[in-house]
Design an enzyme around this catalytic site. Structure first.
Site, PDB file in Angstrom:
ATOM      1  N   HIS A  28      43.428  48.407  35.607  1.00 38.36           N
ATOM      2  CA  HIS A  28      44.158  49.551  35.506  1.00 38.36           C
ATOM      3  C   HIS A  28      44.563  49.799  34.032  1.00 38.36           C
ATOM      4  O   HIS A  28      45.008  50.782  33.534  1.00 38.36           O
ATOM      5  CB  HIS A  28      45.216  49.743  36.416  1.00 38.36           C
ATOM      6  CG  HIS A  28      46.543  48.695  36.112  1.00 38.36           C
ATOM      7  ND1 HIS A  28      46.462  47.302  36.687  1.00 38.36           N
ATOM      8  CD2 HIS A  28      47.588  48.849  35.500  1.00 38.36           C
ATOM      9  CE1 HIS A  28      47.393  46.726  36.172  1.00 38.36           C
ATOM     10  NE2 HIS A  28      48.222  47.696  35.514  1.00 38.36           N
ATOM     11  N   HIS A  48      43.557  40.905  31.852  1.00 40.10           N
ATOM     12  CA  HIS A  48      43.980  42.067  31.289  1.00 40.10           C
ATOM     13  C   HIS A  48      43.768  42.130  29.663  1.00 40.10           C
ATOM     14  O   HIS A  48      43.137  43.047  29.232  1.00 40.10           O
ATOM     15  CB  HIS A  48      45.290  42.536  31.447  1.00 40.10           C
ATOM     16  CG  HIS A  48      45.292  42.848  33.011  1.00 40.10           C
ATOM     17  ND1 HIS A  48      44.648  43.738  33.827  1.00 40.10           N
ATOM     18  CD2 HIS A  48      46.482  42.286  33.837  1.00 40.10           C
ATOM     19  CE1 HIS A  48      45.269  43.633  34.872  1.00 40.10           C
ATOM     20  NE2 HIS A  48      46.096  42.958  35.194  1.00 40.10           N
ATOM     21  N   LYS A 104      40.736  42.955  39.895  1.00 35.36           N
ATOM     22  CA  LYS A 104      40.692  41.578  39.118  1.00 35.36           C
ATOM     23  C   LYS A 104      41.728  40.869  39.205  1.00 35.36           C
ATOM     24  O   LYS A 104      42.933  41.258  39.851  1.00 35.36           O
ATOM     25  CB  LYS A 104      40.514  42.066  37.584  1.00 35.36           C
ATOM     26  CG  LYS A 104      39.409  42.699  37.025  1.00 35.36           C
ATOM     27  CD  LYS A 104      39.353  42.911  35.865  1.00 35.36           C
ATOM     28  CE  LYS A 104      39.086  41.720  35.105  1.00 35.36           C
ATOM     29  NZ  LYS A 104      39.053  41.860  33.403  1.00 35.36           N
TER      30      LYS A 104
END
Length: 463
Positions: free
Chosen positions: A164, A226, A134
């Protein structure tokens, strides 16, 4: 399990710092055997011997905690191909071989459409998987186009849009703390929770990443990329299972419930800023606009804050604030859940009562609960803090994600409709910022960021 991994961008920073160490960790833990093969594809005029030397050097630098034999096995398993990642012939050569292959696009997002288009002509073996870092696309229309290209290449179950953050121990414990503890789940709603701060503030400045960061900025790099994922885990309804369908369905529900921001909302509820010269951790930091590789005309932000509301039964009336910034005076990386005050205090100094705050600290990973207790006198209140450190994970975050890719478990990857919904949330902000409806503020490097305004955020944890 897939035993072939091709990394486009095989000589890049992501491969060096995260993917190679992840492979070494998987090898050390017994998840990878001698059949595993790594192909690195990039523009450098190297051969396989040179690539193996480079891989061994990076493993020594970034995976020193892994046993030497695991690092040596990963380096020895590698081969290298010089490739133009947009050329169908080069791409086909990089993925050629027996059996399915996991193709990892460790590349700038702007290259994704060209690489995926080239992969259409590569005759991928059945069962192959595609991994994309991303941010997924550069806006909503770009995400839709990427999804269209991917749908013609492999099934949705074989597409891994990885983040992650979702494999971090504390992030997983956001779900664990909620769903496995009866003391929390009954009060995990707007009746008891006033606001949630999802924060990623760091002392790290640009650190040579202008080629990527100046085209993205804090809003795309961190909030869309995120922090919205953390919002999903905080606000999701309890899924039936943690399987990929149940969990991802509930995450999409959260994003769909985010109230669309009007222009007026964007002006009132978002902020952007970039850093001026200053001093961070004993180092002099130049102004962002003066960093090598930065084009000041882009007016790229290094600090972004967005306040959101969810139109759902559980969360109506709770404020969610997502914030990220670079070159700040201190690292603060946490999810802070602030509970509403009790309706009555039978103490003489009720003004001393502080709201309860549950903090999921992301780096270092831990859990803290700020409470109020009795002070030196029976009618006085005093702050009380309970803390716990998380047990270290058996695999690093990228190790967990790579293992999911190789074994075919997409639960922690982002589904196509989820990626599009995340862009829907931030698109009004991007549009308003492009038209300068929200001023680009400034803050000295090493400070707390731009001066606070309006409703104050949950204060940071006091050490």
């Amino acid at each position: 399990m897939i035993n072939r991994l091709t990394v486009f961008g095989g000589t890049g920073d992501l491969t060096a710092r995260f993917l190679l160490p992840a492979l070494a960790a998987l090898r050390a833990a017994g998840h990878l055997g001698d059949r595993m093969r790594l192909t690195g594809a990039s523009r450098e005029d190297w051969d396989t011997e040179r690539y193996r030397e480079w891989a061994a050097e990076q493993l020594g630098r970034h995976a020193g905690h892994c046993p030497g034999d695991a690092r040596e096995a990963v380096a020895a398993s590698a081969r290298y191909l010089r490739a133009d990642v947009t050329d169908p012939g080069d791409v086909a050569a990089a993925v050629a071989g027996d059996g399915p292959v996991a193709v990892y696009l460790a590349l700038p997002p702007a290259l994704f459409p060209a690489v995926i288009t080239a992969l259409h002509e590569a005759d991928l073996p059945a069962g192959s998987r595609i991994v994309l870092e991303k941010p997924f696309g550069e806006d909503l229309s770009g995400a839709r186009e990427l999804n269209r290209l991917l749908a013609g290449l492999v099934p949705e179950q074989a597409v891994f849009r990885v983040d992650h953050f979702l494999a971090m121990t504390t992030v997983q414990n956001v779900l664990g703390s909620r769903l496995a503890n009866r003391v929390l789940e009954p009060i995990w709603n707007s009746t008891h929770i006033a606001e949630v701060d999802i924060v990623w503030e760091e002392t790290l400045a640009l650190e040579g990443r202008a080629g990527y960061y100046d085209h993205v900025g804090a809003l795309k790099d961190m909030i869309q990329n995120h922090l919205l994922q953390l919002l999903c885990l905080v606000a999701t309804e309890p899924p039936i299972t943690l399987g990929e369908r149940d969990l991802r369905d509930r995450k999409v529900d959260v994003l769909r419930s985010v109230r669309s921001l009007t222009e007026h909302d964007v002006v009132r509820r978002t902020r952007r800023a970039r850093y001026l010269p200053g001093r961070v951790a004993g180092r002099d930091i130049p102004a962002y606009a003066d960093e090598d590789g930065v084009d000041p005309r882009r007016r790229t932000e290094t600090f972004a804050e967005v306040e959101l509301e969810l139109d759902s039964w559980r969360w109506a009336g709770t404020r969610f604030r997502l914030r990220s910034g670079k070159a700040l005076g201190a690292d603060r990386k946490e999810v802070a859940v602030r509970f509403r005050s009790v309706p009555h205090l039978p103490f003489g100094h009720s003004e001393e009562a502080l709201p309860n705050v549950l903090r999921f600290q992301l780096e270092p990973e831990g859990l803290t609960l700020d409470l109020t207790g009795i002070g030196a006198h029976a009618d006085e209140l005093a702050p009380l803090s309970l803390s716990a450190r998380m047990e270290p994970a058996d695999l690093p975050a990228y190790g967990r994600l790579l293992l999911d890719v190789l074994t075919g478990d997409p639960a922690l990857s982002i589904r196509g409709d989820e990626a599009e919904e995340a862009w829907r949330v931030v698109e009004p902000v991007l549009s308003a910022w492009e038209r300068d409806l929200v001023p680009l503020e400034e803050y000295p490097a090493g400070s707390d960021g731009p001066p606070a305004r309006g409703n104050a955020a949950v204060p940071p944890l006091t050490e």
